[in-house]
Write a protein that holds these residues in place. Sequence first.
Motif, PDB file in Angstrom:
ATOM      1  N   ALA A 202       0.807  -1.222   0.000  1.00  0.00           N
ATOM      2  CA  ALA A 202       0.000   0.000   0.000  1.00  0.00           C
ATOM      3  C   ALA A 202       0.838   1.269   0.000  1.00  0.00           C
ATOM      4  O   ALA A 202       0.298   2.370  -0.168  1.00  0.00           O
ATOM      5  CB  ALA A 202      -0.924   0.002   1.218  1.00  0.00           C
ATOM      6  N   GLU A 376      -1.661  -9.688   1.437  1.00  0.00           N
ATOM      7  CA  GLU A 376      -2.133  -9.288   0.107  1.00  0.00           C
ATOM      8  C   GLU A 376      -3.630  -8.989   0.138  1.00  0.00           C
ATOM      9  O   GLU A 376      -4.090  -8.013  -0.481  1.00  0.00           O
ATOM     10  CB  GLU A 376      -1.826 -10.392  -0.895  1.00  0.00           C
ATOM     11  N   ALA A 379      -4.286  -5.641   1.998  1.00  0.00           N
ATOM     12  CA  ALA A 379      -3.946  -4.496   1.146  1.00  0.00           C
ATOM     13  C   ALA A 379      -5.046  -4.237   0.131  1.00  0.00           C
ATOM     14  O   ALA A 379      -5.407  -3.077  -0.133  1.00  0.00           O
ATOM     15  CB  ALA A 379      -2.610  -4.750   0.443  1.00  0.00           C
ATOM     16  N   LYS A 380      -5.598  -5.307  -0.435  1.00  0.00           N
ATOM     17  CA  LYS A 380      -6.650  -5.154  -1.440  1.00  0.00           C
ATOM     18  C   LYS A 380      -7.958  -4.676  -0.821  1.00  0.00           C
ATOM     19  O   LYS A 380      -8.619  -3.765  -1.340  1.00  0.00           O
ATOM     20  CB  LYS A 380      -6.869  -6.481  -2.154  1.00  0.00           C
ATOM     21  N   PHE A 383      -7.053  -0.971   1.378  1.00  0.00           N
ATOM     22  CA  PHE A 383      -6.382   0.177   0.779  1.00  0.00           C
ATOM     23  C   PHE A 383      -6.836   0.491  -0.635  1.00  0.00           C
ATOM     24  O   PHE A 383      -6.403   1.499  -1.205  1.00  0.00           O
ATOM     25  CB  PHE A 383      -4.865  -0.061   0.771  1.00  0.00           C
ATOM     26  N   THR A 384      -7.649  -0.339  -1.248  1.00  0.00           N
ATOM     27  CA  THR A 384      -8.077  -0.093  -2.626  1.00  0.00           C
ATOM     28  C   THR A 384      -9.594  -0.049  -2.709  1.00  0.00           C
ATOM     29  O   THR A 384     -10.304  -0.386  -1.770  1.00  0.00           O
ATOM     30  CB  THR A 384      -7.544  -1.179  -3.568  1.00  0.00           C
ATOM     31  N   ALA A 385     -10.071   0.361  -3.882  1.00  0.00           N
ATOM     32  CA  ALA A 385     -11.513   0.394  -4.196  1.00  0.00           C
ATOM     33  C   ALA A 385     -12.276   1.107  -3.094  1.00  0.00           C
ATOM     34  O   ALA A 385     -12.004   2.258  -2.784  1.00  0.00           O
ATOM     35  CB  ALA A 385     -12.027  -1.024  -4.421  1.00  0.00           C
ATOM     36  N   GLN A 386     -13.250   0.416  -2.502  1.00  0.00           N
ATOM     37  CA  GLN A 386     -14.067   1.015  -1.461  1.00  0.00           C
ATOM     38  C   GLN A 386     -13.583   0.708  -0.060  1.00  0.00           C
ATOM     39  O   GLN A 386     -14.334   0.821   0.900  1.00  0.00           O
ATOM     40  CB  GLN A 386     -15.526   0.539  -1.628  1.00  0.00           C
ATOM     41  N   ALA A 390      -9.008   3.625   1.481  1.00  0.00           N
ATOM     42  CA  ALA A 390      -8.857   4.042   0.074  1.00  0.00           C
ATOM     43  C   ALA A 390      -8.587   5.545   0.007  1.00  0.00           C
ATOM     44  O   ALA A 390      -9.178   6.323   0.755  1.00  0.00           O
ATOM     45  CB  ALA A 390     -10.112   3.700  -0.700  1.00  0.00           C
TER      46      ALA A 390
END
Length: 390
Positions: A202, A376, A379-380, A383-386, A390
């Motif tokens: 991230a 992994e 992090a997804k 820290f990403t998308a919604q 984010a």
Amino acid sequence: MTTDHDWITTPVTADLLRGALDLEPTERGVLPHRLPARARGQIPDGQLAMAEAQPSGVRLVFRTRATAVELETLPTKLVYVGAPTRPDGVYELVVDGRPAGQASVIGGNTMTVDMATGAASTRPGAGGTLRFDGLSDGVKDVEIWLPYDETTELVALRTNAPVEPAPDRGRKVWLHHGSSISHGSTAAGPTSTWPALAASLAGVELINLGLSGSALLDPFTARAMRDTAADLISVKIGINLVNTDAMRLRAFGPAVHGFLDTVRDGHPTTPLLVVSPLLCPIHEDTPGPTAPDLSDIGAGRLRFLAVGDPAERASGKLTLRVIRDELARIVEQRAAEDPNLHHLDGLDLYGEVDFAQLPLPDQLHPDAATHRRIGERFAKLAFTAQGAFA
């Protein structure tokens, strides 16, 4: 110490360390701590005292042209009665964000623990020096990640060129609290614990308050988090409360509210993520406490057993399913007034399919491959998308 370099000794000061909340002067050097002195004064047991002094996520960070680096330390090794000798802790070198080497320090103090009785004793020993050589001669940012599983007194940092603190790269600071799984359990090394992996993916700076056996909603831990500057905060709650059989459902809900209230006193609008327990089949429906199965420890095989009675759920004993449901309810209730509060189901990080593919070797802790999968996924999902961060 070798003499084939003109060594410069640089004192280890707080501006060269990241991931520690306190730096204690010692006779030989300094000892990084992951809880501040006031919190340490309120620690009720040796397990937590040992855990907070093990520098999971703590790293020396500096800028230099040096082609050789030495770090002299005094580690404290753990020895379990009747078990084979544990491997030495791993130090990892990272140069300009890329892995560049590993090393260990032989010797040090020895703490002997009898898992059957909980008794512990420490024998003093001599420290040692690790060395990284053959680095490029250009200006570079160097990180030395300390072992996540060895208390590490820092005695001397030596280089063959001057050292200065690395500049602030403007990264967000992620403050995380959890159990031994967050602390590192049996990860391959300090940059391979799941929080360290997630932070690397991230691009954030990690402060890891994963405290082995000690994620117990302690008020002093909440106050330490309240008083620590952070841009993102997560709290992983559950497994240690079952392990220790520390409280019943009646006490659990208010304790969660109190912990979150304290964190919010210092971080009223910071994104705050509550993470419920990962899958742990022995405690999904069976309360604690957890007990070690020492029958094969001489062969290096340790397993844990749930020794509670499932019938006692009716009287309020906690299981992981009970905790997941209660955490989801509490976060939903609070989020109505706190839009920056979020929930992540731990089963989305490690669930039944994962257990079938990557079972927990001792029935409680993930192995190195599982740490990678959890890191992994976090992090997804975070820290990403919604995700909450984010």
